[in-house]
Scaffold this motif. Structure first.
Motif, PDB file in Angstrom:
ATOM      1  N   GLN A  80      76.480  18.458  35.244  1.00  0.00           N
ATOM      2  CA  GLN A  80      76.647  17.947  36.615  1.00  0.00           C
ATOM      3  C   GLN A  80      76.797  19.120  37.577  1.00  0.00           C
ATOM      4  O   GLN A  80      76.427  19.034  38.744  1.00  0.00           O
ATOM      5  CB  GLN A  80      77.856  17.022  36.694  1.00  0.00           C
ATOM      6  CG  GLN A  80      77.607  15.702  35.995  1.00  0.00           C
ATOM      7  CD  GLN A  80      78.583  14.630  36.425  1.00  0.00           C
ATOM      8  OE1 GLN A  80      79.695  14.553  35.950  1.00  0.00           O
ATOM      9  NE2 GLN A  80      78.149  13.788  37.348  1.00  0.00           N
TER      10      GLN A  80
ATOM     11  N   ARG B 231      77.073  13.800  46.284  1.00  0.00           N
ATOM     12  CA  ARG B 231      77.552  13.479  44.935  1.00  0.00           C
ATOM     13  C   ARG B 231      76.694  12.452  44.244  1.00  0.00           C
ATOM     14  O   ARG B 231      76.250  11.502  44.856  1.00  0.00           O
ATOM     15  CB  ARG B 231      78.977  12.955  45.026  1.00  0.00           C
ATOM     16  CG  ARG B 231      79.954  13.920  44.447  1.00  0.00           C
ATOM     17  CD  ARG B 231      81.297  13.336  44.485  1.00  0.00           C
ATOM     18  NE  ARG B 231      81.687  12.933  43.146  1.00  0.00           N
ATOM     19  CZ  ARG B 231      82.940  12.792  42.776  1.00  0.00           C
ATOM     20  NH1 ARG B 231      83.892  12.974  43.644  1.00  0.00           N
ATOM     21  NH2 ARG B 231      83.217  12.437  41.560  1.00  0.00           N
ATOM     22  N   LYS B 232      76.518  12.641  42.928  1.00  0.00           N
ATOM     23  CA  LYS B 232      75.680  11.709  42.160  1.00  0.00           C
ATOM     24  C   LYS B 232      76.558  10.933  41.179  1.00  0.00           C
ATOM     25  O   LYS B 232      76.342  10.976  39.987  1.00  0.00           O
ATOM     26  CB  LYS B 232      74.624  12.505  41.373  1.00  0.00           C
ATOM     27  CG  LYS B 232      73.721  13.359  42.234  1.00  0.00           C
ATOM     28  CD  LYS B 232      72.690  12.511  42.949  1.00  0.00           C
ATOM     29  CE  LYS B 232      71.580  13.330  43.568  1.00  0.00           C
ATOM     30  NZ  LYS B 232      71.976  14.339  44.510  1.00  0.00           N
ATOM     31  N   ASP B 233      77.541  10.230  41.689  1.00  0.00           N
ATOM     32  CA  ASP B 233      78.496   9.630  40.773  1.00  0.00           C
ATOM     33  C   ASP B 233      78.685   8.123  40.894  1.00  0.00           C
ATOM     34  O   ASP B 233      79.608   7.558  40.343  1.00  0.00           O
ATOM     35  CB  ASP B 233      79.869  10.309  40.927  1.00  0.00           C
ATOM     36  CG  ASP B 233      80.092  11.362  39.860  1.00  0.00           C
ATOM     37  OD1 ASP B 233      79.500  11.244  38.781  1.00  0.00           O
ATOM     38  OD2 ASP B 233      80.863  12.288  40.126  1.00  0.00           O
ATOM     39  N   GLY B 234      77.840   7.450  41.620  1.00  0.00           N
ATOM     40  CA  GLY B 234      78.045   6.010  41.765  1.00  0.00           C
ATOM     41  C   GLY B 234      78.902   5.727  42.995  1.00  0.00           C
ATOM     42  O   GLY B 234      79.787   6.506  43.342  1.00  0.00           O
TER      43      GLY B 234
ATOM     44  N   HIS C  61      74.514  17.106  40.042  1.00  0.00           N
ATOM     45  CA  HIS C  61      73.482  16.308  39.378  1.00  0.00           C
ATOM     46  C   HIS C  61      74.109  15.126  38.687  1.00  0.00           C
ATOM     47  O   HIS C  61      75.311  15.087  38.488  1.00  0.00           O
ATOM     48  CB  HIS C  61      72.753  17.146  38.328  1.00  0.00           C
ATOM     49  CG  HIS C  61      72.170  18.398  38.881  1.00  0.00           C
ATOM     50  ND1 HIS C  61      71.029  18.408  39.646  1.00  0.00           N
ATOM     51  CD2 HIS C  61      72.576  19.679  38.806  1.00  0.00           C
ATOM     52  CE1 HIS C  61      70.761  19.654  39.997  1.00  0.00           C
ATOM     53  NE2 HIS C  61      71.690  20.437  39.506  1.00  0.00           N
ATOM     54  N   GLU C  62      73.259  14.204  38.270  1.00  0.00           N
ATOM     55  CA  GLU C  62      73.767  13.158  37.392  1.00  0.00           C
ATOM     56  C   GLU C  62      74.029  13.776  36.035  1.00  0.00           C
ATOM     57  O   GLU C  62      73.422  14.767  35.657  1.00  0.00           O
ATOM     58  CB  GLU C  62      72.741  12.034  37.288  1.00  0.00           C
ATOM     59  CG  GLU C  62      72.671  11.322  38.609  1.00  0.00           C
ATOM     60  CD  GLU C  62      71.913  10.022  38.568  1.00  0.00           C
ATOM     61  OE1 GLU C  62      71.658   9.528  37.457  1.00  0.00           O
ATOM     62  OE2 GLU C  62      71.585   9.543  39.652  1.00  0.00           O
ATOM     63  N   ARG C  63      74.952  13.151  35.316  1.00  0.00           N
ATOM     64  CA  ARG C  63      75.241  13.590  33.958  1.00  0.00           C
ATOM     65  C   ARG C  63      73.937  13.635  33.165  1.00  0.00           C
ATOM     66  O   ARG C  63      73.160  12.681  33.191  1.00  0.00           O
ATOM     67  CB  ARG C  63      76.174  12.544  33.362  1.00  0.00           C
ATOM     68  CG  ARG C  63      76.955  13.012  32.208  1.00  0.00           C
ATOM     69  CD  ARG C  63      78.009  11.988  31.906  1.00  0.00           C
ATOM     70  NE  ARG C  63      79.268  12.681  31.688  1.00  0.00           N
ATOM     71  CZ  ARG C  63      79.512  13.397  30.616  1.00  0.00           C
ATOM     72  NH1 ARG C  63      78.613  13.482  29.657  1.00  0.00           N
ATOM     73  NH2 ARG C  63      80.645  14.020  30.484  1.00  0.00           N
TER      74      ARG C  63
ATOM     75  N   SER D 125      80.768   9.643  30.895  1.00  0.00           N
ATOM     76  CA  SER D 125      81.932  10.275  31.514  1.00  0.00           C
ATOM     77  C   SER D 125      83.165   9.998  30.662  1.00  0.00           C
ATOM     78  O   SER D 125      83.265   8.953  30.038  1.00  0.00           O
ATOM     79  CB  SER D 125      82.146   9.728  32.919  1.00  0.00           C
ATOM     80  OG  SER D 125      83.364  10.202  33.422  1.00  0.00           O
TER      81      SER D 125
END
Ligand code: UDP
Ligand code: MG
Length: 319
Positions: free
Chosen positions: A95, A122-125, A194-196, A201
């Motif tokens: 990430q 952020r790429k976390d939802g 980045h996305e995972r 997680s």
């Protein structure tokens, strides 16, 4: 020398690629570096992957913990074994982008003690990003350190700031805060997120609440550790005041209005009286603990940055 510290827990799908991307960045370095992978008790074969890498390249170090102790403990293990004067923690799930490391170091060299990454995009939802925004706002307000992104792992520190810091619980997100409270200068720069890459997680949404609770604890520890009675005493005084107030109302009803009913006010009066007494006693107890703690020789309620012509003994510090 730069030390990059990467705690990982069940990240088998990520380590190989992370290593390759790191290499691209590190090859362009004109100074020494080490990468310390810390296996936080993985059970998915991540350790074996990391071990192969470490065996093929001696700038890559690997520490395996006996079980899963959590990200903070893993990070601490890595920091303790590191030797660089600049310390850069990083997530193993890709990430964080290794190409941001150069920028962090450059900024640190401008004279800051900590450079914190800000995952602006952020790429976390949605829910998680929103909660984390709220948490960042609260943390900035409570702590006095205004950062957009307290939770980002990718940061750069100077080693000297870690001296005397003890990392316990889930405190790793607050290392900049602890350092800040010790008088350091902190800044942030925007980094890519980045996305995972693979895997899941290791945290859920409950974390945001834990983070805010931790925050309050550490704020208390940092500001009132040596004077806990200011906090307990304040609650004691408030309850004492409310107790007197309710007592006056009850007396007025009984003596002037001649009403002998047991109204809720009577209970409130009793409640506040007891609460006030308990707060004062707890405050005294906390003061006793503080004295016992700091009375032992090596613990000091302050940290020295520098001295001139004064012999500097090694300080073990607290808080
Ligand atoms: N991690 C760890 N021990 C744990 C939990 C997480 O070493 O008990 C590592 C994890 O492998 C990753 C980093 O800490 O390298 C951040 O974890 P994660 O990506 O799950 O957190 P998120 O990005 O979702 O905040
Ligand atoms: Mg992650």
């Amino acid at each position: 020398m730069i030390s990059i510290i990467i705690p990982f827990y069940n990240e088998v799908g990520n380590i190989e690629l992370l290593y390759r991307l790191l290499q691209e960045t590190l090859n362009s370095f004109d100074e020494g570096y080490e990468v310390i992978f810390v296996d936080d008790g993985s059970k998915d074969g991540s350790f074996e992957v990391a071990k192969n890498i470490a065996l093929s390249n001696n700038a890559i170090k690997l520490i395996q913990l006996r079980r899963n102790y959590g990200q903070t403990a893993a990070l601490q293990a890595g920091i303790e074994k590191s030797i660089g004067e600049i310390i850069i923690p990083m997530d193993a799930d890709l990430q964080n982008d290794p190409s941001d490391i150069q920028a962090l170091i450059k900024k640190l060299r401008e004279g800051f003690d900590v450079v914190s990454g800000w995952r602006k995009d952020r790429k976390d939802g949605f829910v998680r990003t929103l909660l984390s925004r709220v948490a960042n706002w609260v943390i900035s307000r409570i702590s006095g350190l205004n950062l957009h992104d307290h939770g980002c792992s990718l940061k750069a520190y100077r080693r000297e700031n870690f001296e005397g810091l003890r990392l316990y619980g889930e405190i790793h997100r607050f290392i900049p805060l602890l350092i800040y409270w010790n008088g350091a200068s902190i800044t942030e720069i925007i980094i890519t997120h980045h996305e995972r890459h693979s895997g899941k997680s290791k945290y859920n949404l409950m974390r945001t609440f834990k983070v805010i609770l931790d925050m309050i604890t550490h704020n208390f520890m940092s500001n009132y550790y040596t004077k806990p009675n200011y906090v307990f005493g304040a609650f004691g005084l408030l309850s004492g005041f409310l107790s007197i107030l309710t007592f006056c109302i009850v007396s007025y009803r009984v003596l002037i209005l001649k009403s002998l009913e047991a109204t809720p006010m009577v209970f409130l009066w009793i409640l506040f009286s007891i609460a006030s007494m308990l707060f004062f006693l707890m405050g005294l107890l906390a003061e006793m603990l503080t004295r016992i703690y700091f009375d032992s020789e090596e613990r000091k309620p302050y940290r020295i940055r520098e001295t001139v012509n004064v012999e500097q003994t090694e300080e073990k510090n607290t808080i």
